[in-house]
Design an enzyme around this catalytic site. Structure first.
Site, PDB file in Angstrom:
ATOM      1  N   GLY A  92      44.377  -0.234-139.172  1.00  0.00           N
ATOM      2  CA  GLY A  92      45.045  -1.520-139.082  1.00  0.00           C
ATOM      3  C   GLY A  92      44.562  -2.556-140.074  1.00  0.00           C
ATOM      4  O   GLY A  92      45.215  -3.581-140.274  1.00  0.00           O
ATOM      5  N   ARG A  93      43.403  -2.335-140.690  1.00  0.00           N
ATOM      6  CA  ARG A  93      42.919  -3.284-141.694  1.00  0.00           C
ATOM      7  C   ARG A  93      42.192  -2.576-142.840  1.00  0.00           C
ATOM      8  O   ARG A  93      41.266  -3.112-143.433  1.00  0.00           O
ATOM      9  CB  ARG A  93      42.019  -4.328-141.043  1.00  0.00           C
ATOM     10  CG  ARG A  93      40.843  -3.778-140.260  1.00  0.00           C
ATOM     11  CD  ARG A  93      39.979  -4.919-139.771  1.00  0.00           C
ATOM     12  NE  ARG A  93      38.945  -4.474-138.838  1.00  0.00           N
ATOM     13  CZ  ARG A  93      37.969  -5.257-138.403  1.00  0.00           C
ATOM     14  NH1 ARG A  93      37.879  -6.502-138.823  1.00  0.00           N
ATOM     15  NH2 ARG A  93      37.071  -4.806-137.537  1.00  0.00           N
ATOM     16  N   ASP A 125      45.468  -9.650-138.530  1.00  0.00           N
ATOM     17  CA  ASP A 125      45.704 -10.054-139.915  1.00  0.00           C
ATOM     18  C   ASP A 125      45.212  -9.044-140.937  1.00  0.00           C
ATOM     19  O   ASP A 125      45.387  -9.237-142.140  1.00  0.00           O
ATOM     20  CB  ASP A 125      45.063 -11.420-140.194  1.00  0.00           C
ATOM     21  CG  ASP A 125      43.558 -11.437-139.927  1.00  0.00           C
ATOM     22  OD1 ASP A 125      42.941 -10.357-139.835  1.00  0.00           O
ATOM     23  OD2 ASP A 125      42.991 -12.542-139.790  1.00  0.00           O
ATOM     24  N   ARG A 179      33.764   1.625-147.551  1.00  0.00           N
ATOM     25  CA  ARG A 179      32.875   2.555-146.859  1.00  0.00           C
ATOM     26  C   ARG A 179      32.859   3.888-147.611  1.00  0.00           C
ATOM     27  O   ARG A 179      33.895   4.396-148.023  1.00  0.00           O
ATOM     28  CB  ARG A 179      33.356   2.753-145.421  1.00  0.00           C
ATOM     29  CG  ARG A 179      32.437   3.578-144.556  1.00  0.00           C
ATOM     30  CD  ARG A 179      33.019   3.716-143.161  1.00  0.00           C
ATOM     31  NE  ARG A 179      32.985   2.463-142.403  1.00  0.00           N
ATOM     32  CZ  ARG A 179      33.953   2.044-141.611  1.00  0.00           C
ATOM     33  NH1 ARG A 179      35.053   2.759-141.466  1.00  0.00           N
ATOM     34  NH2 ARG A 179      33.847   0.903-140.953  1.00  0.00           N
ATOM     35  N   ASP A 266      38.372   7.146-131.214  1.00  0.00           N
ATOM     36  CA  ASP A 266      38.817   6.859-132.575  1.00  0.00           C
ATOM     37  C   ASP A 266      37.655   6.446-133.474  1.00  0.00           C
ATOM     38  O   ASP A 266      37.846   6.266-134.684  1.00  0.00           O
ATOM     39  CB  ASP A 266      39.905   5.773-132.579  1.00  0.00           C
ATOM     40  CG  ASP A 266      39.451   4.502-131.886  1.00  0.00           C
ATOM     41  OD1 ASP A 266      39.240   4.543-130.670  1.00  0.00           O
ATOM     42  OD2 ASP A 266      39.311   3.465-132.567  1.00  0.00           O
ATOM     43  N   ASP A 276      31.561   3.033-138.665  1.00  0.00           N
ATOM     44  CA  ASP A 276      32.255   1.905-138.033  1.00  0.00           C
ATOM     45  C   ASP A 276      31.329   1.093-137.152  1.00  0.00           C
ATOM     46  O   ASP A 276      31.340   1.206-135.931  1.00  0.00           O
ATOM     47  CB  ASP A 276      33.478   2.395-137.245  1.00  0.00           C
ATOM     48  CG  ASP A 276      34.506   1.271-137.066  1.00  0.00           C
ATOM     49  OD1 ASP A 276      34.241   0.152-137.547  1.00  0.00           O
ATOM     50  OD2 ASP A 276      35.553   1.510-136.456  1.00  0.00           O
TER      51      ASP A 276
END
Length: 483
Positions: A92-93, A125, A179, A266, A276
């Protein structure tokens, strides 16, 4: 400007060639500003780049402005989040920027975070706070130094936007982080395919994962494919190997005193790599109930729960894999988890005590007594081992009373029992082996510990003075070999 070395890298379309059933093509956002705040030069040599030939502008052009002729892939995945299935996930980002073969022959991913909206952003966003980027750099470097199998950060570019976040003082600064990891494929990638009952795509993804990330299994795969035979047994072997890798990762976290905080499916990689880092924390004292995320109200992902949660996530992965592998074969693979976790944890904790080759029964007793002592003294978890490395002396082998009460345990039975067990193990070593004990103590117990106040102090300097030197100094300390 000199030619950009990042553009000339030999990118491999390994994941892209799987086809658009697994991802969406996306475009990065345009940002008003680009300031390179962090570049991880030690990683450049892993992909055959000389840091001296890579300028800051090369980083900005590639990982801030994205002025490169590449396809960017937002991966599709679902996942169990705090035990509840969520079919509305995906990158999503961020996106997969590219895949590059390292000098070690392994394939590595460049994955962005904070690079803009994708089809999976929903109402978000697609941005990343600068503090989030700073925290992930620190977590990855600290864990890497501690021997944890982890992704790392290649770069952080501040982007000049102001973000509003409910859990942080707002507005706050923004960034794009890149990353450097072994794979972009998650447990949730398989879970999404099960959601749509696509056993064909699960097989295709398994074939890809085995060929790229499990090379010891790849040759049998090729041979079976030529014969047109069933790959069920091979898929079961993949799962069994993944079980071992995840058990080792959980043991590494526990030994490092690290609480990941958000172990949703996830956030679990099919390579067994840690990645993450959001609201993570290193434990100040030994406390199995320690919880890092403020929103983990019931302690689901507490420090002490991590091994069991990892096992549960592996069990949940069986649901999609059962479309192509008999459940009994998967259960056989999962049955290895508990013993492999404990053996690995025991071995790693012995190394933190400077010991190697400890008989299993002795190691079990010493580990148990060490945990008792940590609980009893409430000396800082990391301080306990650091002080041991500082006071250790070869004379301890000759006389147990030479072992000082450096843990400030008082005249307790817990301290006496620990000291006697440690002394008896030292007696089994030759004088030459005792020097190796001292070396292991220094190697596995670095003096720089990434506790929350340390992180907040470097962030305070950035926030109030835009002073990055404390951050850079901390990273240098984390990257420095303790030996």
């Amino acid at each position: 400007m000199t030619p950009n070395p990042f553009i000339d890298l030999n990118y491999e379309p390994a994941l892209e060639e799987l086809g658009e059933d697994y991802y969406d093509l996306v475009a990065p956002a345009e940002f008003p500003q680009h300031i390179l705040r962090w570049r991880n030069d030690p990683l450049l040599s892993k992909i055959s780049l000389d840091p001296k030939s890579v300028t800051d502008e090369h980083f900005i052009q590639t990982f801030g402005k994205f002025e490169v002729p590449r396809s960017f892939l937002a991966l599709r995945y679902h996942g169990y989040q705090f035990g509840e299935y969520n079919p509305h996930l995906g990158d999503g980002r961020g996106f997969l920027f590219g895949q590059v073969r390292g000098v070690d022959g392994e394939l590595y991913d460049f994955g962005t975070k904070g690079s803009g909206r994708t089809p999976y952003s929903r109402t978000a966003d697609g941005r990343l706070t600068l503090k989030g980027g700073v925290r992930e750099v620190l977590a990855a470097e600290a864990l890497h130094q501690l021997g944890v199998t982890t992704s790392r950060c290649l770069s952080v570019v501040e982007t000049g936007e102001q973000l509003w976040r409910g859990d942080e003082p707002s507005p706050t600064r923004s960034c794009v982080m890149v990353r450097f990891s072994r794979s972009h494929i998650r447990f949730g990638t398989f879970e999404r395919l099960y959601y749509f009952q696509r056993s064909d795509l699960i097989k295709k993804l398994l074939d890809h994962a085995i060929a790229v990330y499990y090379p010891t299994l790849a040759s049998p795969l090729a041979a079976q494919s030529k014969k047109g035979s069933d790959c069920t047994e091979l898929y079961a072997q993949f799962y069994a190997e993944l079980v071992l890798r995840v058990a080792e990762l959980a043991a590494q976290w526990m030994t490092a005193g690290f609480c990941h905080a958000v172990l949703n499916t996830d956030n679990m990689s099919i390579t067994g790599e840690s990645f993450d880092y959001g609201p993570y924390a290193f434990i100040p004292n030994y406390n199995p109930q320690f919880t890092a995320a403020y929103f983990d109200y019931y302690g689901r992902y507490s420090y002490g729960n991590q091994p069991e949660i990892c096992r549960l996530n592996l069990e949940m992965l069986q649901i999609p894999l059962k479309l192509v592998v008999p459940q009994q074969e998967l259960e056989t693979g999962l049955a290895q988890y508990d013993s492999h976790y404990f053996q690995t944890y025991q071995q790693l904790m012995m190394r933190k005590l400077g010991l190697e080759g400890v008989p299993p029964a002795v190691a079990e007793a010493l580990l148990e007594q060490t945990i008792y002592l940590l609980k009893d003294t409430q000396l800082g978890y990391h301080e306990f081992f650091i002080r041991l490395s500082e006071v250790f002396d070869a004379s301890w082998r000759e006389d147990a009373t030479q072992i000082p009460n450096w843990a400030n345990a008082g005249p307790s039975a817990t301290w006496e029992n620990w000291r006697n067990l440690y002394y008896r193990q030292l007696q089994s070593y030759s004088p030459e082996e005792l020097s190796q004990v001292a070396t292991r103590l220094r190697q596995h117990n670095p003096k720089t510990v990434l506790l929350r106040p340390v992180i907040e102090s470097v962030w305070e300097a950035i926030t109030t003075e835009d002073n990055w030197e404390p951050f850079y100094q901390l990273v240098r300390e984390l990257q420095q070999s303790p030996v």
